[in-house]
Design a protein around this motif. Structure first.
Motif, PDB file in Angstrom:
ATOM      1  N   THR A  41       0.831  -1.209   0.000  1.00  0.00           N
ATOM      2  CA  THR A  41       0.000   0.000   0.000  1.00  0.00           C
ATOM      3  C   THR A  41       0.864   1.256   0.000  1.00  0.00           C
ATOM      4  N   MET A  42       1.969   1.236   0.720  1.00  0.00           N
ATOM      5  CA  MET A  42       2.872   2.385   0.736  1.00  0.00           C
ATOM      6  C   MET A  42       3.463   2.631  -0.654  1.00  0.00           C
ATOM      7  N   VAL A  43       3.872   1.575  -1.326  1.00  0.00           N
ATOM      8  CA  VAL A  43       4.410   1.713  -2.677  1.00  0.00           C
ATOM      9  C   VAL A  43       3.315   2.192  -3.635  1.00  0.00           C
ATOM     10  N   PHE A  44       2.108   1.690  -3.451  1.00  0.00           N
ATOM     11  CA  PHE A  44       0.963   2.091  -4.268  1.00  0.00           C
ATOM     12  C   PHE A  44       0.753   3.608  -4.229  1.00  0.00           C
ATOM     13  N   MET A  93       0.876   6.214  -7.458  1.00  0.00           N
ATOM     14  CA  MET A  93      -0.304   6.988  -7.841  1.00  0.00           C
ATOM     15  C   MET A  93      -0.031   8.495  -7.836  1.00  0.00           C
ATOM     16  N   VAL A  94       0.849   8.938  -6.956  1.00  0.00           N
ATOM     17  CA  VAL A  94       1.082  10.378  -6.789  1.00  0.00           C
ATOM     18  C   VAL A  94       2.170  10.905  -7.729  1.00  0.00           C
ATOM     19  N   THR A 134       2.510   7.680 -20.707  1.00  0.00           N
ATOM     20  CA  THR A 134       2.932   6.692 -19.710  1.00  0.00           C
ATOM     21  C   THR A 134       2.328   6.889 -18.317  1.00  0.00           C
ATOM     22  N   PRO A 135       2.274   8.109 -17.738  1.00  0.00           N
ATOM     23  CA  PRO A 135       1.814   8.245 -16.349  1.00  0.00           C
ATOM     24  C   PRO A 135       0.425   7.671 -16.081  1.00  0.00           C
ATOM     25  N   ASN A 136      -0.551   7.985 -16.930  1.00  0.00           N
ATOM     26  CA  ASN A 136      -1.903   7.481 -16.691  1.00  0.00           C
ATOM     27  C   ASN A 136      -1.964   5.969 -16.837  1.00  0.00           C
ATOM     28  N   ASN A 137      -1.219   5.432 -17.808  1.00  0.00           N
ATOM     29  CA  ASN A 137      -1.179   3.982 -17.980  1.00  0.00           C
ATOM     30  C   ASN A 137      -0.532   3.299 -16.781  1.00  0.00           C
TER      31      ASN A 137
END
Length: 447
Positions: free
Chosen positions: A330-333, A337-338, A357-360
């Motif tokens: 969850t921390m890596v997630f 995302m940010v 790339t970012p949205n994908n």
């Protein structure tokens, strides 16, 4: 130095033991992941974005070779852990000797075949257009190091099965650090381009192989085999094969997935989309490194205690491993995302790639907080020698769910359907694994 450390797997507290096993594994995977990331950054900045796509084309080959070594290593290590737990030292020695023989046989055969069919395989893996030539250069050199890579992956699993996670970590750190140093020399200083990147990777695994060889010849290892242990035993080979096939199937599916996604994205978005997937693929190991580390630490503990019939300890390590892995994932997630734009800019300055790339990346990793249950659940069945459920649960994520979704969803959503197939398959496979793991705990471990 104490040589018999495997017995600690059945006596120390589960939380302490899991941390002791998982932290070195996680550090090793993290450094290896960062090595892959920095390697890609070097290639992207010093050679170009097409070179990133070329390396991604060759990844299925590297994954499959790693899969051969890992499958023999993890399949045999499950036997070794349970044999040591049952105090059957001779079976552990025979198993290790058979692992060495099988690794040599399969990796040499694969390398020879891969070099012979090079011109047919590169396009099949998505190496088309401008990607073909640099991919071929990289591919041919990587194939020379295939036997070494196989031994490194096999030996690493066996070291961990002996209860020596720190040495297993060192075996992973050496090629990671070595690759970065050699990248700088071959690409940055000597300007060898794609061949330099390939030789840096191959050379780093040779150094790691020498370290692993030293480990097994030194007093640190309990497994002192002789020539007689190399003789293949039908029963042991069958057990290695049935359990190892789980890992082989998983990694083979990863290779097939890269192949299929590369080709599908090339059809929908051309070289830009393939490069975007290469960057996302590089991030995938980094994103899951805590889960992979805990899973690798979990396997010998579960296997040893299952072999010694300490079922309460097996049940405890399942729940503790899932809890720790979920928190870290969850921390890596949150980071992914940010900061996907910042991450993408590390790899390339290509404006088209920076745009898509970012949205994908966000969609690809949308479900990773829950994925720890799926990976550890499947690993449990492998650790305790239950090959069929381990295989089926391993295949649910990519073979059973992702690949069909990758073909169905683009019919309605275009290229976006390929990217959204990742989180959907993660969710579905986790639900299936949770059902079977809960049933196993209730039927077997609550006795």
């Amino acid at each position: 130095m104490q040589t018999n450390t495997s017995s600690n797997l059945g006596t120390e507290s589960i939380s302490k033991l899991l941390i002791k096993q998982a932290v070195p594994a996680s550090i090793g995977i993290l450094v290896m992941s960062l090595n892959i990331l920095v390697d890609t950054i070097f290639v992207g900045q010093w050679i170009g974005s097409t070179a990133i796509a070329a390396i991604n084309v060759v990844l299925p080959v590297s994954f499959f070779i790693a899969a051969l070594g890992m499958s023999i290593g993890i399949g045999g290590s499950s036997i070794i852990s349970r044999a040591l737990g049952a105090n059957n030292k001779e079976k552990a020695l025979k198993t290790f000797g058979n692992q060495v023989a099988l690794t040599l046989l399969f990796t040499v055969s694969f390398a020879a075949s891969g070099l012979y069919f090079v011109d047919q395989l590169i396009p099949a893996f998505g190496g088309k257009g401008a990607i073909f030539d640099p991919a071929k250069v990289y591919y041919e050199i990587i194939l020379y190091g295939v036997p070494v890579l196989g031994f490194v992956m096999m030996g690493n699993s066996v070291i961990r099965a002996e209860g020596q996670p720190k040495f297993a970590m060192y075996a992973m750190l050496i090629p990671s650090v070595g690759n970065l140093v050699l990248d700088y020399i071959f690409i940055g200083v000597l300007d060898k381009g794609m061949s330099g990147a390939a030789w840096a990777t191959t050379g780093s695994y040779i150094v790691s192989f020498l370290f692993i060889l030293w480990y097994f010849l030194s007093k640190n290892s309990e497994l002192k085999i002789n020539v007689s242990h190399f003789k293949l035993h039908k029963k042991i080979v069958a057990e290695i094969g049935s359990l190892g096939f789980v890992t082989l199937a998983r990694q083979a599916v990863v290779s097939v997935t890269y192949l299929l996604v590369n080709n599908a994205l090339f059809d929908y978005g051309g070289e830009t989309s393939v490069t975007a997937y290469a960057i996302v693929g590089r991030m995938s190991m980094f994103a899951l490194f805590p889960v992979f580390g805990i899973t690798q630490g979990f396997i010998p503990i579960a296997g040893y205690n299952f072999g010694s019939e300490q079922y309460n300890r097996v049940k405890e390590v399942i729940f503790v491993a899932i809890k720790y892995a979920t928190i870290l994932a969850t921390m890596v997630f949150v980071i992914l995302m940010v900061f996907p734009e910042v991450i993408t800019k590390l790899f390339t300055t290509d404006l088209d790639v920076l745009k898509v790339t970012p949205n994908n990346m966000r969609w690809t990793f949308a479900a990773i907080p829950i994925l720890s249950l799926q990976l550890i659940g499947a690993a449990y069945f492998q650790a305790v020698g239950k090959a069929l459920p381990a295989l089926l649960l391993t295949l649910t994520r990519q073979a059973i769910f992702f690949i069909p979704l990758m073909y169905i969803l683009p019919m309605y959503f275009g290229e976006f359907g390929i990217w959204v197939a990742f989180p959907i398959s993660d969710i579905l496979s986790t639900l299936v694994t949770a059902f079977f793991l809960r049933r196993e705990v209730n039927l077997k471990l609550n006795q």
